[in-house]
Design a protein around this motif. Sequence first.
Motif, PDB file in Angstrom:
ATOM      1  N   LEU A   7       0.810  -1.211   0.000  1.00  0.00           N
ATOM      2  CA  LEU A   7       0.000   0.000   0.000  1.00  0.00           C
ATOM      3  C   LEU A   7       0.850   1.271   0.000  1.00  0.00           C
ATOM      4  CD1 LEU A   7      -2.890   1.032  -0.078  1.00  0.00           C
ATOM      5  CD2 LEU A   7      -2.938   0.919   2.421  1.00  0.00           C
ATOM      6  N   HIS A   8       2.115   1.173   0.427  1.00  0.00           N
ATOM      7  CA  HIS A   8       3.012   2.330   0.362  1.00  0.00           C
ATOM      8  C   HIS A   8       3.314   2.719  -1.082  1.00  0.00           C
ATOM      9  CE1 HIS A   8       4.066   0.446   4.281  1.00  0.00           C
ATOM     10  NE2 HIS A   8       4.011   1.690   4.688  1.00  0.00           N
ATOM     11  N   ASN A  10       1.450   1.104  -4.070  1.00  0.00           N
ATOM     12  CA  ASN A  10       0.261   0.986  -4.913  1.00  0.00           C
ATOM     13  C   ASN A  10      -0.963   1.321  -4.079  1.00  0.00           C
ATOM     14  OD1 ASN A  10       2.183  -1.412  -6.106  1.00  0.00           O
ATOM     15  ND2 ASN A  10       1.081  -0.286  -7.682  1.00  0.00           N
ATOM     16  N   PHE A  11      -1.387   2.578  -4.158  1.00  0.00           N
ATOM     17  CA  PHE A  11      -2.564   3.016  -3.430  1.00  0.00           C
ATOM     18  C   PHE A  11      -3.805   2.353  -4.029  1.00  0.00           C
ATOM     19  CE2 PHE A  11      -0.182   7.316  -2.962  1.00  0.00           C
ATOM     20  CZ  PHE A  11       0.673   6.759  -2.031  1.00  0.00           C
ATOM     21  N   GLN A  23      -3.885   1.072  -7.849  1.00  0.00           N
ATOM     22  CA  GLN A  23      -3.304   2.154  -8.624  1.00  0.00           C
ATOM     23  C   GLN A  23      -1.878   1.837  -9.050  1.00  0.00           C
ATOM     24  OE1 GLN A  23      -5.251   5.085  -9.450  1.00  0.00           O
ATOM     25  NE2 GLN A  23      -6.562   3.358  -8.925  1.00  0.00           N
ATOM     26  N   PHE A  26       3.177   4.773  -6.930  1.00  0.00           N
ATOM     27  CA  PHE A  26       3.317   6.195  -6.596  1.00  0.00           C
ATOM     28  C   PHE A  26       4.747   6.607  -6.909  1.00  0.00           C
ATOM     29  CE2 PHE A  26       4.313   9.648  -3.624  1.00  0.00           C
ATOM     30  CZ  PHE A  26       3.301  10.533  -3.958  1.00  0.00           C
ATOM     31  N   TYR A  32      -0.507  12.476  -8.662  1.00  0.00           N
ATOM     32  CA  TYR A  32      -1.880  12.869  -8.345  1.00  0.00           C
ATOM     33  C   TYR A  32      -2.639  13.404  -9.562  1.00  0.00           C
ATOM     34  CZ  TYR A  32      -0.796  12.115  -3.464  1.00  0.00           C
ATOM     35  OH  TYR A  32      -0.435  11.541  -2.277  1.00  0.00           O
ATOM     36  N   TYR A  35      -3.905  10.425 -11.259  1.00  0.00           N
ATOM     37  CA  TYR A  35      -5.002   9.849 -10.476  1.00  0.00           C
ATOM     38  C   TYR A  35      -6.300  10.582 -10.786  1.00  0.00           C
ATOM     39  CZ  TYR A  35      -7.921   8.732  -6.445  1.00  0.00           C
ATOM     40  OH  TYR A  35      -8.975   8.338  -5.637  1.00  0.00           O
ATOM     41  N   LEU A  48      -9.315   7.921  -1.967  1.00  0.00           N
ATOM     42  CA  LEU A  48      -7.980   7.381  -2.146  1.00  0.00           C
ATOM     43  C   LEU A  48      -7.515   6.807  -0.816  1.00  0.00           C
ATOM     44  CD1 LEU A  48      -5.461   7.001  -3.916  1.00  0.00           C
ATOM     45  CD2 LEU A  48      -4.693   9.255  -3.105  1.00  0.00           C
ATOM     46  N   SER A  50      -4.267   5.434   1.023  1.00  0.00           N
ATOM     47  CA  SER A  50      -2.810   5.462   0.880  1.00  0.00           C
ATOM     48  C   SER A  50      -2.150   5.268   2.241  1.00  0.00           C
ATOM     49  CB  SER A  50      -2.364   6.796   0.264  1.00  0.00           C
ATOM     50  OG  SER A  50      -2.782   7.879   1.063  1.00  0.00           O
ATOM     51  N   TYR A  52       1.686   6.089   4.206  1.00  0.00           N
ATOM     52  CA  TYR A  52       2.972   6.782   4.129  1.00  0.00           C
ATOM     53  C   TYR A  52       3.785   6.541   5.389  1.00  0.00           C
ATOM     54  CZ  TYR A  52       1.158   9.641   0.290  1.00  0.00           C
ATOM     55  OH  TYR A  52       0.636  10.082  -0.897  1.00  0.00           O
TER      56      TYR A  52
END
Length: 132
Positions: A7-8, A10-11, A23, A26, A32, A35, A48, A50, A52
């Motif tokens: 997930l870090h 591919n959101f 997605q 990143f 963005y 997106y 979204l 995400s 981080y």
Amino acid sequence: MAGPSDLHENFIHLGLGATSVAQPPFDGMEWYAGYGQRHGNDGAEGRLVSMYRFDKSWDVWEMHPKGSEVVLCISGAMDLIQERPDGEDTRISLSPGQYAINASGVWHTADVEGEVEALFITAGEGTEHRPR
């Protein structure tokens, strides 16, 4: 995607009709714009998801005008700072497993000490930034 994803990198977009769309990786703030092109038709209902990792306090304020945002602390500790309409700040301290909600239109930023990992579920359409 067939296998697990990070997930870090591919959101996930949560879209209309209860869809979930992985997605592309990143690769920086310009991501963005892509997106928005991919999912702009979902409007304010799209979200979204995400995650981080960061080890510095944010140097910007941000605001999401078309929907709320959930901020969930995964590890470390962070102070989420929300600017009230009267200009005063509200500071919300988050530790692992705790979350806060940034209401639509509320400017917010974060202070951290050490490394923090957080998950964000954001109504990102129209997001604005300003220097801190």
